[in-house]
Design a protein around this motif. Structure first.
Motif, PDB file in Angstrom:
ATOM      1  N   SER A  36      22.885  28.344 -62.748  1.00 32.27           N
ATOM      2  CA  SER A  36      24.147  27.613 -62.866  1.00 32.27           C
ATOM      3  C   SER A  36      24.655  27.089 -61.529  1.00 32.27           C
ATOM      4  CB  SER A  36      25.227  28.520 -63.476  1.00 32.27           C
ATOM      5  OG  SER A  36      24.844  28.950 -64.759  1.00 32.27           O
ATOM      6  N   HIS A  37      24.032  27.523 -60.442  1.00 35.47           N
ATOM      7  CA  HIS A  37      24.498  27.131 -59.117  1.00 35.47           C
ATOM      8  C   HIS A  37      23.296  26.834 -58.209  1.00 35.47           C
ATOM      9  CE1 HIS A  37      28.542  28.518 -60.178  1.00 35.47           C
ATOM     10  NE2 HIS A  37      27.951  29.588 -60.705  1.00 35.47           N
ATOM     11  N   LYS A  38      23.564  26.099 -57.153  1.00 40.02           N
ATOM     12  CA  LYS A  38      22.540  25.874 -56.140  1.00 40.02           C
ATOM     13  C   LYS A  38      22.157  27.221 -55.523  1.00 40.02           C
ATOM     14  CE  LYS A  38      24.433  21.352 -54.824  1.00 40.02           C
ATOM     15  NZ  LYS A  38      25.006  20.548 -53.728  1.00 40.02           N
ATOM     16  N   SER A  39      20.961  27.285 -54.946  1.00 39.76           N
ATOM     17  CA  SER A  39      20.504  28.553 -54.375  1.00 39.76           C
ATOM     18  C   SER A  39      20.104  28.379 -52.917  1.00 39.76           C
ATOM     19  CB  SER A  39      19.301  29.091 -55.164  1.00 39.76           C
ATOM     20  OG  SER A  39      18.143  28.316 -54.890  1.00 39.76           O
ATOM     21  N   ALA A  40      20.147  29.486 -52.201  1.00 43.66           N
ATOM     22  CA  ALA A  40      19.556  29.518 -50.871  1.00 43.66           C
ATOM     23  C   ALA A  40      18.032  29.539 -51.033  1.00 43.66           C
ATOM     24  CB  ALA A  40      20.028  30.763 -50.121  1.00 43.66           C
ATOM     25  N   PRO A  41      17.264  29.205 -49.984  1.00 44.86           N
ATOM     26  CA  PRO A  41      15.804  29.248 -50.104  1.00 44.86           C
ATOM     27  C   PRO A  41      15.310  30.641 -50.511  1.00 44.86           C
ATOM     28  CG  PRO A  41      16.455  28.083 -48.116  1.00 44.86           C
ATOM     29  CD  PRO A  41      17.707  28.688 -48.680  1.00 44.86           C
ATOM     30  N   ILE A  42      14.434  30.692 -51.494  1.00 44.72           N
ATOM     31  CA  ILE A  42      13.847  31.941 -51.972  1.00 44.72           C
ATOM     32  C   ILE A  42      12.351  31.915 -51.658  1.00 44.72           C
ATOM     33  CG2 ILE A  42      13.370  33.373 -53.993  1.00 44.72           C
ATOM     34  CD1 ILE A  42      15.920  32.225 -55.255  1.00 44.72           C
ATOM     35  N   HIS A  43      11.889  32.896 -50.914  1.00 45.64           N
ATOM     36  CA  HIS A  43      10.486  32.951 -50.515  1.00 45.64           C
ATOM     37  C   HIS A  43       9.669  33.709 -51.561  1.00 45.64           C
ATOM     38  CE1 HIS A  43      11.051  31.515 -46.299  1.00 45.64           C
ATOM     39  NE2 HIS A  43      12.276  31.950 -46.528  1.00 45.64           N
ATOM     40  N   SER A  44       8.475  33.208 -51.827  1.00 46.00           N
ATOM     41  CA  SER A  44       7.585  33.876 -52.779  1.00 46.00           C
ATOM     42  C   SER A  44       6.161  33.405 -52.546  1.00 46.00           C
ATOM     43  CB  SER A  44       7.996  33.571 -54.224  1.00 46.00           C
ATOM     44  OG  SER A  44       7.802  32.199 -54.512  1.00 46.00           O
ATOM     45  N   VAL A  45       5.222  34.147 -53.117  1.00 42.13           N
ATOM     46  CA  VAL A  45       3.829  33.689 -53.168  1.00 42.13           C
ATOM     47  C   VAL A  45       3.635  33.152 -54.586  1.00 42.13           C
ATOM     48  CG1 VAL A  45       1.401  34.295 -52.942  1.00 42.13           C
ATOM     49  CG2 VAL A  45       3.102  35.403 -51.474  1.00 42.13           C
ATOM     50  N   HIS A  46       3.614  31.845 -54.692  1.00 41.84           N
ATOM     51  CA  HIS A  46       3.591  31.196 -56.009  1.00 41.84           C
ATOM     52  C   HIS A  46       2.160  31.135 -56.530  1.00 41.84           C
ATOM     53  CE1 HIS A  46       4.939  28.763 -59.300  1.00 41.84           C
ATOM     54  NE2 HIS A  46       6.120  28.514 -58.751  1.00 41.84           N
ATOM     55  N   GLN A  47       1.954  31.631 -57.738  1.00 42.78           N
ATOM     56  CA  GLN A  47       0.638  31.578 -58.368  1.00 42.78           C
ATOM     57  C   GLN A  47       0.420  30.212 -59.010  1.00 42.78           C
ATOM     58  OE1 GLN A  47       0.816  34.967 -61.015  1.00 42.78           O
ATOM     59  NE2 GLN A  47       0.084  36.357 -59.427  1.00 42.78           N
ATOM     60  N   LEU A  55      13.882  21.888 -54.492  1.00 46.76           N
ATOM     61  CA  LEU A  55      13.129  21.576 -53.283  1.00 46.76           C
ATOM     62  C   LEU A  55      12.203  22.744 -52.978  1.00 46.76           C
ATOM     63  CD1 LEU A  55      12.690  19.828 -50.680  1.00 46.76           C
ATOM     64  CD2 LEU A  55      14.500  21.195 -49.626  1.00 46.76           C
ATOM     65  N   VAL A  56      10.927  22.457 -52.777  1.00 48.48           N
ATOM     66  CA  VAL A  56       9.948  23.482 -52.423  1.00 48.48           C
ATOM     67  C   VAL A  56       9.366  23.128 -51.063  1.00 48.48           C
ATOM     68  CG1 VAL A  56       7.695  24.478 -52.984  1.00 48.48           C
ATOM     69  CG2 VAL A  56       9.371  24.102 -54.789  1.00 48.48           C
ATOM     70  N   MET A  57       9.242  24.151 -50.211  1.00 47.98           N
ATOM     71  CA  MET A  57       8.657  23.933 -48.880  1.00 47.98           C
ATOM     72  C   MET A  57       7.380  24.742 -48.724  1.00 47.98           C
ATOM     73  SD  MET A  57      11.743  23.512 -46.127  1.00 47.98           S
ATOM     74  CE  MET A  57      10.498  22.985 -44.937  1.00 47.98           C
ATOM     75  N   LEU A  58       6.340  24.063 -48.262  1.00 49.93           N
ATOM     76  CA  LEU A  58       5.060  24.684 -47.928  1.00 49.93           C
ATOM     77  C   LEU A  58       4.806  24.387 -46.460  1.00 49.93           C
ATOM     78  CD1 LEU A  58       2.338  26.042 -48.596  1.00 49.93           C
ATOM     79  CD2 LEU A  58       1.501  23.778 -49.297  1.00 49.93           C
ATOM     80  N   ALA A  59       4.891  25.427 -45.617  1.00 46.40           N
ATOM     81  CA  ALA A  59       4.871  25.220 -44.166  1.00 46.40           C
ATOM     82  C   ALA A  59       5.976  24.220 -43.817  1.00 46.40           C
ATOM     83  CB  ALA A  59       3.497  24.766 -43.705  1.00 46.40           C
ATOM     84  N   GLN A  60       5.644  23.081 -43.203  1.00 47.21           N
ATOM     85  CA  GLN A  60       6.657  22.094 -42.846  1.00 47.21           C
ATOM     86  C   GLN A  60       6.777  20.973 -43.863  1.00 47.21           C
ATOM     87  OE1 GLN A  60       8.611  22.809 -40.215  1.00 47.21           O
ATOM     88  NE2 GLN A  60       7.356  24.679 -40.165  1.00 47.21           N
ATOM     89  N   SER A 109       8.725  28.475 -50.134  1.00 41.56           N
ATOM     90  CA  SER A 109      10.140  28.773 -50.348  1.00 41.56           C
ATOM     91  C   SER A 109      10.697  27.711 -51.281  1.00 41.56           C
ATOM     92  CB  SER A 109      10.914  28.802 -49.026  1.00 41.56           C
ATOM     93  OG  SER A 109      10.973  27.523 -48.443  1.00 41.56           O
ATOM     94  N   GLY A 110      11.499  28.141 -52.250  1.00 40.71           N
ATOM     95  CA  GLY A 110      12.069  27.225 -53.218  1.00 40.71           C
ATOM     96  C   GLY A 110      13.581  27.282 -53.195  1.00 40.71           C
ATOM     97  N   GLU A 111      14.217  26.119 -53.311  1.00 40.09           N
ATOM     98  CA  GLU A 111      15.674  26.030 -53.222  1.00 40.09           C
ATOM     99  C   GLU A 111      16.186  25.093 -54.310  1.00 40.09           C
ATOM    100  OE1 GLU A 111      18.961  24.456 -49.932  1.00 40.09           O
ATOM    101  OE2 GLU A 111      16.841  24.677 -49.391  1.00 40.09           O
ATOM    102  N   ILE A 112      17.031  25.584 -55.191  1.00 40.16           N
ATOM    103  CA  ILE A 112      17.647  24.741 -56.216  1.00 40.16           C
ATOM    104  C   ILE A 112      18.742  23.923 -55.543  1.00 40.16           C
ATOM    105  CG2 ILE A 112      18.980  24.722 -58.362  1.00 40.16           C
ATOM    106  CD1 ILE A 112      17.530  27.384 -59.049  1.00 40.16           C
TER     107      ILE A 112
END
Length: 305
Positions: A46-57, A69-74, A94-97
């Motif tokens: 329901s709200h924007k999020s701070a960047p969340i780090h994970s190992v995405h399968q 927004l998803v970041m992979l390295a730079q 890292s993923g950020e809504i």
């Protein structure tokens, strides 16, 4: 040509609206929600999020409402209802809504898959890829199309008829993956499954690093396993992951240490030691570089949020 494009965009919009309604129906609160199809998950925020780090399968991710927004390295990848995201190998991201509100929450579908499912389709359709060419990134964003959404909607509708799931769900999932392979960046997924390709060998190395990420990294052994020279391994590994093998291992270690401190209440020194760091100061320094704060301050921030 413009008329066709307008019709297609209108159809995609209608399909995305239907998908959003299904996700809303199965997600009564924010979070990640499993379904009776084991590889299918719905996500609501329901709200924007701070960047969340994970190992995405490996997974296909489709946003029905909102933006992420998803970041992979730079590298930065943004996707929304007009685009879908595919991750073809395990990647530390890292993923950020970046677009979500209570009246119009972020709604997303995630379909996990395995390389073998891709290989089965490739073998049956007699598709080919250039095994000797440069490896391609293990993450990409593509323009959404109505053919892919049609198959996705048929899969979601099966949740309403549980008796049909054992027979029909595998067939529809296969069609969805086929549509991804037929997309503009299908080769990026296909290469991971092709036995003997550079990318397939890198995927194997990734699994080895994940299994023993707390142990010292021995590039020569990894290169031997991949049947590559050390320089070739480094080159293709970075092509697929945007990271060197050492950087990849470091991200796995730091994310694992963060989990130990947050979920298991381990102290910083012990968490660093468990994931392979011998020097507490080095661990603290590299942790702060990745997460923006030293371990104790970062975990305090996480608990408060």
């Amino acid at each position: 040509m413009e008329v066709k494009k307008t019709i297609l965009d209108t159809k995609v919009m209608s399909q995305q609206n239907e998908l959003a309604q299904y996700i809303e129906r199965y997600c009564h609160e924010d979070g990640v929600h499993s379904t009776t199809i084991s590889s299918l998950h719905f996500i609501r925020a329901s709200h924007k999020s701070a960047p969340i780090h994970s190992v995405h399968q490996p997974a296909l991710c489709i946003v029905a409402q909102g933006k992420k927004l998803v970041m992979l390295a730079q590298d930065r990848y943004q996707y929304d209802p007009a685009h879908y995201l595919v991750i073809s190998v395990d990647l530390p991201v890292s993923g950020e809504i970046i677009q979500a509100e209570p009246e119009n929450p972020y709604l997303c579908l995630r379909l996990d898959f395995e390389p073998k499912q891709i290989l089965d389709i490739v073998m049956e359709t007699d598709s080919s890829t250039n095994e000797e060419g440069d490896s391609q990134r293990g993450l990409f964003v593509s323009r959404m199309n109505s053919f892919l959404l049609d198959a996705v909607l048929r899969l979601v509708r099966l949740l309403d008829t549980p008796d049909d799931l054992p027979i029909l769900a595998p067939l529809v999932i296969r069609e969805i993956l086929y549509r991804v392979l037929q997309g503009e960046q299908g080769d990026s997924v296909r290469q991971i499954a092709m036995i003997g390709s550079h990318a397939q060998r890198i995927a194997k190395v990734i699994q080895l690093i994940k299994q023993d990420f707390a142990m010292p990294l021995r590039i020569e052994e990894l290169a031997f396993t991949a049947n590559m020279s050390s320089s070739s391994l480094h080159h293709h590994f970075k092509q697929v992951t945007r990271l060197s093998p050492l950087q990849y291992q470091k991200q796995l270690r730091l994310q694992a240490a963060r989990h130990l401190m947050f979920s298991k209440a381990a102290d910083a020194a012990d968490a660093g030691f468990q994931v392979g760091y011998e020097s507490p100061s080095q661990f603290s320094r590299e942790y702060a570089r990745m997460f923006g704060l030293p371990p104790i301050s970062d975990i305090k921030r996480l608990r408060q949020s």
